[in-house]
Write a protein that holds these residues in place. Structure first.
Motif, PDB file in Angstrom:
ATOM      1  N   UNK A 154       0.815  -1.187   0.018  1.00 32.92           N
ATOM      2  CA  UNK A 154       0.151   0.041  -0.104  1.00 32.92           C
ATOM      3  C   UNK A 154       0.772   1.219  -0.101  1.00 32.92           C
ATOM      4  N   UNK A 155       1.952   1.222   0.710  1.00 32.83           N
ATOM      5  CA  UNK A 155       2.827   2.255   0.813  1.00 32.83           C
ATOM      6  C   UNK A 155       3.624   2.751  -0.711  1.00 32.83           C
ATOM      7  N   UNK A 156       3.902   1.460  -1.119  1.00 32.50           N
ATOM      8  CA  UNK A 156       4.631   1.653  -2.471  1.00 32.50           C
ATOM      9  C   UNK A 156       3.610   2.250  -3.567  1.00 32.50           C
ATOM     10  N   UNK A 191       6.413  -2.444  14.798  1.00 31.55           N
ATOM     11  CA  UNK A 191       5.785  -3.019  13.486  1.00 31.55           C
ATOM     12  C   UNK A 191       4.953  -2.074  12.782  1.00 31.55           C
ATOM     13  N   UNK A 192       4.496  -2.488  11.498  1.00 40.48           N
ATOM     14  CA  UNK A 192       3.639  -1.727  10.806  1.00 40.48           C
ATOM     15  C   UNK A 192       2.496  -2.527  10.168  1.00 40.48           C
ATOM     16  N   UNK A 193       1.427  -2.756  10.797  1.00 39.54           N
ATOM     17  CA  UNK A 193       0.257  -3.571  10.259  1.00 39.54           C
ATOM     18  C   UNK A 193      -0.568  -2.671   9.498  1.00 39.54           C
ATOM     19  N   UNK A 194      -1.344  -3.478   8.686  1.00 34.42           N
ATOM     20  CA  UNK A 194      -2.404  -2.595   8.179  1.00 34.42           C
ATOM     21  C   UNK A 194      -3.417  -2.678   9.062  1.00 34.42           C
ATOM     22  N   UNK A 195      -4.530  -1.874   9.065  1.00 31.87           N
ATOM     23  CA  UNK A 195      -5.806  -1.717   9.907  1.00 31.87           C
ATOM     24  C   UNK A 195      -6.408  -3.216  10.151  1.00 31.87           C
ATOM     25  N   UNK A 196      -6.485  -3.789   9.022  1.00 34.71           N
ATOM     26  CA  UNK A 196      -7.298  -5.011   9.113  1.00 34.71           C
ATOM     27  C   UNK A 196      -6.356  -6.186   9.839  1.00 34.71           C
ATOM     28  N   UNK A 197      -5.005  -6.231   9.536  1.00 32.43           N
ATOM     29  CA  UNK A 197      -4.175  -7.084  10.079  1.00 32.43           C
ATOM     30  C   UNK A 197      -4.187  -6.719  11.696  1.00 32.43           C
ATOM     31  N   UNK A 254      -4.117   2.845  13.541  1.00 33.42           N
ATOM     32  CA  UNK A 254      -3.980   3.973  12.199  1.00 33.42           C
ATOM     33  C   UNK A 254      -2.690   3.990  11.945  1.00 33.42           C
ATOM     34  N   UNK A 255      -1.584   3.219  12.546  1.00 33.24           N
ATOM     35  CA  UNK A 255      -0.296   3.358  12.201  1.00 33.24           C
ATOM     36  C   UNK A 255       0.101   3.325  10.847  1.00 33.24           C
ATOM     37  N   UNK A 256      -0.229   2.323  10.012  1.00 32.48           N
ATOM     38  CA  UNK A 256       0.092   2.150   8.828  1.00 32.48           C
ATOM     39  C   UNK A 256      -0.475   3.157   7.997  1.00 32.48           C
ATOM     40  N   UNK A 257      -1.752   3.657   8.416  1.00 32.20           N
ATOM     41  CA  UNK A 257      -2.540   4.827   7.655  1.00 32.20           C
ATOM     42  C   UNK A 257      -1.568   6.089   7.640  1.00 32.20           C
TER      43      UNK A 257
END
Length: 573
Positions: free
Chosen positions: A469-471, A498-504, A520-523
């Motif tokens: 998603x970041x890429x 770590x950086x997980x998606x919201x779903x993960x 919301x870390x990954x966001x």
């Protein structure tokens, strides 16, 4: 053509019984050195340019702000106007068999025990020497970009968090027999050529450097270190003088070098002792073989400008735009918190507390949450309501910067339960963690531009889907630069968990429990990298982004109080 130089310098840390970084185990201590640990550097600059891009990778578990700031301070002195810290990236291979004790923040140094200044000094010295020698050896060099794909049958990597992975709507659903497919099996490569001969390379492929378990007692580069050694030996046999190869990490957050599937524990338990080193070497050989094979076939020359942007972001207070929060309004990150799943560890790679203990932790955590949210008129209600909204559904155990464990100050916890809690108590009672954070909140995000390639440099352990998603976001934000390739490198410049998606994150497996700043870390990471990519697409004179924020200064007297000057009375071999 670019001017490119390279070098590798051994990091001269001798095993003296300090705990190694990665597994967080009090007993995982170094008494031997199996392989040398290196700082490997490429210096890349345009013809007639004064400031190079500097890419340095260490055979270490992570980079810390103490390591990066120490290197920056010395290079500013030695290189003066020829050095731009935005154009320096420090990466780590994430070996779990390397030294610890190199952070000013308190938590991840607990097993060591404490901060070890001689380790930090050795790292800074090795990196600086590697950088200076790389600059001295610059010559005209062609850089080519290539990719390689691991065959499905190559036993190099497996997804260790399949239930979390399958929560993502943007992945192909995999079953327990397909964990080897629930990851990015592509390796991205930069090859460095002189007179049409491959002389060095940088590989990006995500797989944890955990072939070696926490039952061993020697410093070792693990699979990434072996991959580099094997490739360098091959190139030397081809007549290359002092070749350097970097095998760095990409989306390794949920990727293991061990089989995850039916009878995974039984399969892992058959690999013990000397067999673990052979296993690490074989995994490294898979990576080396693919890198050399891919670079011997089709590749694309990189041409054009070199550039970089770097900005420090306070991840404890990022307001998330709705386009990154799945339409949720007022989404926001929070202060760093570790969850129950963090203490439970990972299957196969590094198991943590037993299930009865984690269940008790969850029960106590929920009682704390219930008490804190019981009275909407309480002075701290708004604070805790925001915290739990951000961290939901994590059962919070450890809070930074309030430095509380299960809602109480660290020094009141029963120390007989665990040696790490005992060490934490000792440091708190000594006054060593009064104003110091347990973990960082302000971390660096960086993007490098090498011709048609953008390299996204991420400070955390980013999962497969988070990285994709970041890429995608960076690629979409860089169309004005005509960027053909976007790659991601992890474990860069600092360590943020770590950086997980919201779903993960909702699964609250180990990776979600170690995603510190909430769901919301990954966001937040995706949003901030979008901004950096947009800035990079502008002329330098037109850019407007934060270049001044840095982590808060940690009190020196507290660092001194948790410094272990070589006396390791608590270590038991």
């Amino acid at each position: 053509m670019y001017m490119v130089g390279w070098s590798k310098q051994e990091i001269p840390i001798q095993p003296k019984g300090y705990a190694m970084f990665g597994y967080g185990m009090w007993t995982h201590r170094a008494y031997e050195k199996r392989t040398a640990l290196f700082a490997r550097t490429f210096s890349i600059r345009e013809m007639n340019a004064t400031q190079p891009l500097l890419i340095c990778c260490l055979d270490f578990g992570c980079i810390t702000h103490a390591m990066r700031s120490g290197v920056v301070d010395v290079l500013k002195q030695k290189l003066a106007e020829h050095f731009d810290e935005q154009q320096l990236v420090l990466m780590a291979t994430h070996t779990h068999s390397g030294p610890g004790g190199c952070a000013y923040e308190a938590l991840y140094n607990m097993p060591t025990p404490g901060f070890v200044p001689e380790h930090l000094s050795a790292v800074v010295e090795a990196v600086v020497q590697s950088v200076l020698l790389a600059i001295e050896t610059e010559h005209e060099t062609e850089i080519r970009y290539s990719t390689g794909q691991f065959d499905e049958n190559t036993p190099v990597a497996w997804n260790r968090a399949l239930k979390s992975y399958n929560r993502n709507p943007d992945v192909i659903q995999r079953d327990i027999h397909e964990t080897h497919l629930a990851l990015n099996r592509e390796m991205q490569l930069l090859g460095f050529y002189r007179q049409q001969q491959l002389c060095g390379l940088i590989s990006l492929f995500g797989v944890h450097a955990t072939c070696l378990s926490n039952q061993l007692n020697a410093y070792d580069g693990d699979n990434k270190g072996y991959a580099a050694t094997i490739s360098e030996q091959y190139l030397a046999e081809q007549g290359v003088d002092q070749p350097v190869t970097i095998f760095a990490q990409a989306s390794a957050g949920d990727v293991s070098p061990h089989f995850h599937g039916p009878k995974q524990d039984a399969i892992r338990n058959k690999i013990q002792g000397e067999a673990e080193y052979q296993y690490a070497q074989q995994n490294g050989r898979y990576q080396s073989d693919l890198a050399l094979q891919a670079l011997s076939s089709s590749s694309q020359p990189l041409e054009g400008t070199l550039d970089a942007v770097l900005s420090y972001v306070d991840l404890s207070q990022v307001n998330i735009p709705v386009e990154f929060s799945q339409g949720v309004k007022n989404a926001k990150t929070s202060a760093a918190c570790h969850g129950v799943a963090f203490f439970g560890g990972t299957p196969v790679d590094g198991k943590g507390a037993a299930k009865p203990i984690t269940m008790a932790m969850s029960l106590l955590s929920r009682q704390v949450r219930k008490k804190r949210l019981a009275n909407p008129n309480a002075p701290d209600y708004d604070k805790y309501h925001a915290l739990y909204s951000s961290q939901h559904p994590k059962d919070i155990i450890l809070e930074s910067p309030d430095n509380q464990l299960l809602g109480k100050d660290l020094d009141v916890q029963p120390s007989f339960l665990d040696p790490l809690i005992r060490e934490m108590n000792r440091q708190v009672k000594a006054g060593a963690i009064q104003h110091s954070p347990l973990v960082p909140s302000v971390v660096p995000l960086q993007i490098l531009k090498l011709g048609q390639l953008l390299l996204v440099c991420c400070p955390g352990e980013i999962t497969t889907t988070s990285a994709q998603r970041v890429i995608q976001t960076v690629y979409q934000s860089s169309t004005s630069m005509s960027s053909q390739y976007v790659c991601i490198a992890s474990y860069c410049n600092d360590y943020m968990g770590y950086i997980t998606t919201n779903e993960e994150y909702q699964q609250q497996a180990y990776e979600g429990g170690h995603t510190l700043y909430g769901q919301w870390t990954q966001a937040a990471i995706q949003y901030k990298f979008q901004d950096l990519a947009q800035q990079l697409s502008l002329e330098k004179s037109m850019r407007s982004y934060d270049q001044s924020t840095r982590p808060a200064q940690i009190p020196q007297h507290e660092i001194d109080l948790r410094t272990n000057f070589g006396s390791i009375k608590t270590a038991v071999r």
